[in-house]
Write a protein that holds these residues in place. Structure first.
Motif, PDB file in Angstrom:
ATOM      1  N   HIS A  75      -6.920  14.907 -19.941  1.00 17.94           N
ATOM      2  CA  HIS A  75      -7.533  13.633 -19.197  1.00 17.94           C
ATOM      3  C   HIS A  75      -6.272  12.682 -18.354  1.00 17.94           C
ATOM      4  O   HIS A  75      -6.404  12.512 -17.275  1.00 17.94           O
ATOM      5  CB  HIS A  75      -8.273  12.677 -20.069  1.00 17.94           C
ATOM      6  N   CYS A  76      -5.395  12.278 -19.331  1.00 20.84           N
ATOM      7  CA  CYS A  76      -4.407  11.295 -18.665  1.00 20.84           C
ATOM      8  C   CYS A  76      -3.189  11.733 -17.838  1.00 20.84           C
ATOM      9  O   CYS A  76      -2.812  11.134 -17.038  1.00 20.84           O
ATOM     10  CB  CYS A  76      -3.839  10.456 -19.874  1.00 20.84           C
ATOM     11  N   SER A  77      -2.739  12.918 -18.392  1.00 22.87           N
ATOM     12  CA  SER A  77      -1.369  13.500 -17.794  1.00 22.87           C
ATOM     13  C   SER A  77      -1.631  14.465 -16.817  1.00 22.87           C
ATOM     14  O   SER A  77      -0.784  14.919 -16.543  1.00 22.87           O
ATOM     15  CB  SER A  77      -0.700  13.820 -18.968  1.00 22.87           C
ATOM     16  N   ASN A  78      -2.949  14.807 -16.478  1.00 19.54           N
ATOM     17  CA  ASN A  78      -3.113  16.074 -15.697  1.00 19.54           C
ATOM     18  C   ASN A  78      -3.594  15.448 -14.241  1.00 19.54           C
ATOM     19  O   ASN A  78      -4.601  15.943 -13.795  1.00 19.54           O
ATOM     20  CB  ASN A  78      -4.139  16.659 -16.412  1.00 19.54           C
ATOM     21  N   LEU A  79      -2.881  14.766 -13.690  1.00 22.27           N
ATOM     22  CA  LEU A  79      -3.234  13.957 -12.476  1.00 22.27           C
ATOM     23  C   LEU A  79      -2.585  14.577 -11.423  1.00 22.27           C
ATOM     24  O   LEU A  79      -2.937  14.140 -10.184  1.00 22.27           O
ATOM     25  CB  LEU A  79      -2.895  12.390 -12.538  1.00 22.27           C
ATOM     26  N   ALA A  80      -1.863  15.806 -11.486  1.00 20.80           N
ATOM     27  CA  ALA A  80      -0.979  16.204 -10.253  1.00 20.80           C
ATOM     28  C   ALA A  80      -1.711  16.546  -9.293  1.00 20.80           C
ATOM     29  O   ALA A  80      -1.660  16.553  -8.102  1.00 20.80           O
ATOM     30  CB  ALA A  80      -0.026  17.353 -10.898  1.00 20.80           C
TER      31      ALA A  80
END
Lengths: 125, 394
Positions: free
Chosen positions: A101-106
């Motif tokens: 959720h939080c770190s897969n913003l690419a």
């Protein structure tokens, strides 16, 4: 915790840096959450000719940023728009559940950069 | 790069077991395996071993008598037993509890649980170093207050509380003082008599004993409810067949800690100060977490602006150094550590925190190595970070 692929991209991030005269810039996340990334694109003949990123965040944030630039480079804008969060995670051999959720913003940053390009198309930046 | 060299600097998370401790434990797994409650000689030998361990632990913390030591499964159980046991047993006297905002989860969460059972809990603020605000403590204490629970030292920022001053304030209002000394025990001398502690949590692995064993010191006359009901072991307060090898190991660890503490703490302090200086001196926009001197001998906690803790840890691990972080990404909760937030750090500052905790086997050469590799790690991640200001990029 992380796959070999994630660690590879963390250790040797691809396309890290800025594009001074970028055609589109997309920033997502914020430092308060612990993850923030900016994607820069250069567009030529409707294709992503060059792409770079800058990321503040954990190992997953850095690896997904690197991976998304690799996936998008050379693609048409339509193709690049279709790259989703799960494509990035899958290409990395998966991510730990808490990171999805939080770190897969690419991918979101890539889409924001394309949107920024579309908005400013034809105008001088 | 090869990973042949591995350096462990995460001793607050877990410590190796001392070889003398292991040796002492072996006997009670192989040959002397009786149940301490049995009448036969096997049982009596086991009973004797447990009482000897109890004596050693009582001596380590200067308890008035060995019977004041109750063995548990570790610090979490001891904290639960102290907080729930005292409050349930004394609710006729009042229903107010005071604790601090930087306690371990095993203190905070029992307190929050008790809030659902009709108790009122006050969470005291701390200052920038993590010291509990004594004026707030004085102000919040009322005749309704039955228990105050404050940690001896915080494992994340290292800050050691003025326990004696706290106990004088608490006893002035006739409340009990519980002190969670996990991480502090074995590192700094603790004297329950002189410092006025009514209940003290200690754990075995924090002093190179086995994991899964701890104790709660309960001053004579302190009233509390049993935590586990059963066969009546541990003076009826904590039933269950005693963890014989664990307790024997715990006792041995306490004996060794008492003997080695003066020299080992001095050695660690020297290494700690060198490490802190080295981690900060060569890197701009770096800061110490906690107090420069009133901190645990093994604790070096720092933070770096513009980068995130987990990525620092990964880079350190790739270079063979194991450390820890209060960063969100290393925790299950995805929130930065509550202790780092309580000392006033913003989320983004807390995210860049890094914790090295030293131990017996760490050498000066290892400290030098950690200091040497840090600038490049910070530089690499700062080059990647969109937050890094231009002037830091050279």
């Amino acid at each position: 915790m992380y796959s070999e692929k994630v660690m590879d991209h963390f250790r040797n991030p691809r396309n890290m840096g800025e594009i001074p005269e970028a055609d589109g810039i997309g920033t997502v996340g914020n430092p308060v959450c612990g993850d923030m990334m900016t994607v820069y694109i250069k567009v030529k003949d409707n294709r992503i000719d060059d792409i770079k990123f800058k990321t503040f965040g954990c190992g997953a944030a850095i690896a997904t940023s690197s991976m998304v630039t690799e996936l998008a480079k050379g693609k048409t804008l339509e193709e690049a728009e279709k790259i989703g969060r799960s494509d990035v995670a899958d290409s990395l051999g998966g991510l730990p559940k808490v990171k999805m959720h939080c770190s897969n913003l690419a991918a979101d940053a890539l889409h924001a950069a394309i949107e920024d390009y579309e908005k400013h198309k034809g105008t001088k930046r | 790069m090869s990973k042949t060299k591995r350096i462990y600097m995460d001793h607050t998370a877990g410590k190796p077991v001392d070889p003398h401790v292991m040796e002492a434990m072996m006997l009670y797994m192989k040959s002397l395996y009786g149940n301490p409650s049995s009448v036969h000689s096997f049982g009596q030998e086991a009973r004797q071993a447990i009482e000897e361990a109890r004596t050693k632990i009582a001596e380590l913390i200067n308890a008035e008598r060995k019977e004041s030591i109750i063995f548990t499964s570790g610090a979490t159980e001891s904290n639960n037993m102290a907080i729930k046991g005292v409050t349930y047993r004394n609710k006729d006297r009042g229903t107010h509890i005071i604790t601090s905002s930087i306690e371990h989860m095993s203190v905070l969460n029992p307190c929050k649980f008790l809030m659902t059972k009709g108790f009122k809990v006050t969470f005291l603020p701390v200052d920038q170093y993590g010291f509990v605000n004594l004026r707030s403590l004085e102000k919040e204490l009322t005749s309704e207050t039955i228990l105050v629970s404050i940690m001896y030292a915080n494992g994340e920022i290292g800050t050691i509380q003025p326990v004696k001053k706290i106990s004088q304030i608490v006893h002035g209002k006739n409340a009990y003082l519980h002190v969670d000394a996990a991480t502090a025990n074995g590192q700094v001398p603790i004297d329950v008599d002189n410092e006025g502690i009514d209940l003290l949590t200690i754990s075995s692995n924090d002093m190179y004993g086995p994991k899964g064993v701890g104790a709660l010191y309960i001053r004579k006359g302190t009233r509390l409810k049993p935590s586990i009901h059963g066969g009546g072991q541990e003076r009826g307060l904590r039933s269950g067949t005693e963890n014989l090898p664990g307790i024997v190991g715990f006792g041995k660890a306490a004996e060794i800690a008492k003997k080695e503490m003066p020299t080992e703490s001095g050695r660690l302090k020297t290494l700690r100060d060198k490490l802190i200086k080295g981690l900060l001196d060569n890197i701009p926009r770096s800061f110490l977490n906690g107090h420069p001197t009133k901190r645990l001998p093994n604790n070096a906690a720092v933070r770096y602006s513009f980068i995130e803790g987990e990525s620092i840890l990964l880079d350190l691990d790739l270079k063979g150094v194991a450390a820890s972080s209060g960063s969100a990404c290393t925790a299950k909760t995805l929130e930065p550590s509550h202790a780092l937030r309580a000392i006033g750090l913003k989320h983004e500052e807390a995210h860049g925190s890094l914790l090295f905790t030293l131990g017996k086997q760490n050498t000066e050469g290892e400290v030098d190595y950690a200091i040497r590799i840090m600038p490049d790690i910070v530089k690499r991640l700062r080059e990647m970070s969109p937050l890094t200001p231009k002037e830091l990029k050279e």
